[in-house]
Design an enzyme around this catalytic site. Structure first.
Site, short mmCIF file in Angstrom:
data_model
loop_
_atom_site.label_atom_id
_atom_site.label_comp_id
_atom_site.label_asym_id
_atom_site.label_seq_id
_atom_site.Cartn_x
_atom_site.Cartn_y
_atom_site.Cartn_z
CE LYS A 78 -36.99 -9.47 17.80
NZ LYS A 78 -36.33 -8.17 17.85
CD GLN A 131 -35.67 -5.62 20.60
OE1 GLN A 131 -35.54 -6.81 20.35
NE2 GLN A 131 -36.38 -4.81 19.82
CG ASP A 135 -31.65 -7.47 14.12
OD1 ASP A 135 -32.60 -8.06 13.57
OD2 ASP A 135 -31.79 -6.68 15.07
#
Ligand code: NAD
Length: 291
Positions: A61, A105, A128
């Site tokens: 990422k 994460q 996200d």
């Protein structure tokens, strides 16, 4: 730039997530370079603990952020970090005006509760799309960040010209990360599919799937979907990831399904890279929301 159309041995269109990711990242880099009103757009990643796959995901990422013309900041905490320490690190990023998007994460190490951590994310920085407020916006059809994996599936369908309007779609899996938002996106105005949600208690998965024009498999069960589930010509998108002795495999038995499907994602190289591409799209959108 048009996508090169490749086919599987059985004649299905290969929905090449790597190629589409590269195209989207290049488009974003061009947009960022060409817009002098944009600040230095920053994606912050937060990694807690030393889970190997999580470290690999976060690393890619960060690399893709830089390729897209964004900058990245990384915050790392040990697996022994307390709930309060993780929350303090995320709260600091939430308040920092030079950080536009924050990715925590998941999963967090055992003993840490992700919910209060995610609750600290302002909706505009929640790239996200996983917080209650982002989910609420999606349900209500308001502007906000959409979870990256189901959005990546929509990009694959759209950019490969696979019609969703009036089509029958089956989504397998009902998690808030993938399945539920996928159902909302496919059934939303504009996409206009008629969507069936299948899950672990679905009595007959073959029966639920075999009429579908589009199947999105997100169960995390290796080889769950075989040719008998698939109507000839259907588009089959594999989200599931299982680590087996033979390596990483998806929910879709690629060999048998590619012989009947009209389009299919490879695994790896299908929905995974698209998740990252959509994270970068969301980060640029986040910076624009905060401008
Ligand atoms: P999850 O475990 O939260 O949800 C799995 C879902 O599958 C559940 O809703 C369950 O009802 C359903 N299910 C389980 N067994 C089933 C069966 N036999 N038949 C039908 N449905 C069944 O997982 P998740 O977070 O939604 O992730 C799903 C999969 O996608 C996992 O393998 C995960 O690793 C993978 N994933 C991939 C990406 C990507 O970028 N490709 C991103 C996120 C998650």
């Amino acid at each position: 730039m048009a996508l090169e159309i490749k086919h599987t041995a059985g004649g299905a269109i290969l929905l090449d997530g790597n190629a589409l990711r590269d195209q989207i990242i290049a488009e974003l880099a061009e947009e960022v370079a060409g817009d002098s009103s944009l600040p230095n757009v920053c994606l912050a990643t937060v990694l807690v603990g030393d889970d190997k796959p999580s470290r690999v995901y976060v690393g890619s990422k960060q690399r893709k952020a830089v390729e897209a013309g964004l900058s990245s900041r990384h915050v790392e905490l040990p697996a022994t970090a307390t709930q309060a320490e993780v929350e303090a690190a995320v709260a600091e990023l939430a308040e920092d005006p030079t950080v536009h998007g924050i990715l925590v994460q998941l999963p967090l190490p055992d003993g840490l509760d992700p919910e209060p951590v995610l609750d600290l994310l302002p909706p505009e920085k929640d790239v996200d799309g996983l917080t209650e407020r982002s989910m609420g916006r999606l349900v209500r059809g308001r502007d906000g960040h959409v979870p990256c994996t189901p959005q990546g599936v929509m990009e694959l369908l759209g950019r490969y010209g696979i019609e969703t309007k009036g089509k029958k779609a089956v989504v397998i899996g009902r998690s808030t990360l993938v399945g539920l938002p996928q159902v909302l996106l496919l059934g939303a105005k504009g996409a206009d599919a008629t969507v069936t949600l299948a899950h672990s208690r679905t009595a007959d998965l073959v029966e639920a799937c075999r009429d579908a024009d589009i199947i999105v498999a997100a169960a995390g069960i290796a080889g769950l979907i075989t040719a008998e589930h698939v109507k000839p010509g259907a588009a089959v998108l594999d989200v599931g990831i299982s680590r087996t002795a033979d390596g990483i495999v998806g929910d879709v038995d690629f060999e048998s399904v590619q012989a009947v499907a009209g389009a299919i994602t490879p695994m790896p190289g299908g929905t995974g890279p698209m998740t990252i591409a959509c994270l970068m799209q969301n980060t640029l959108a986040a910076a624009r929301m905060q401008q």
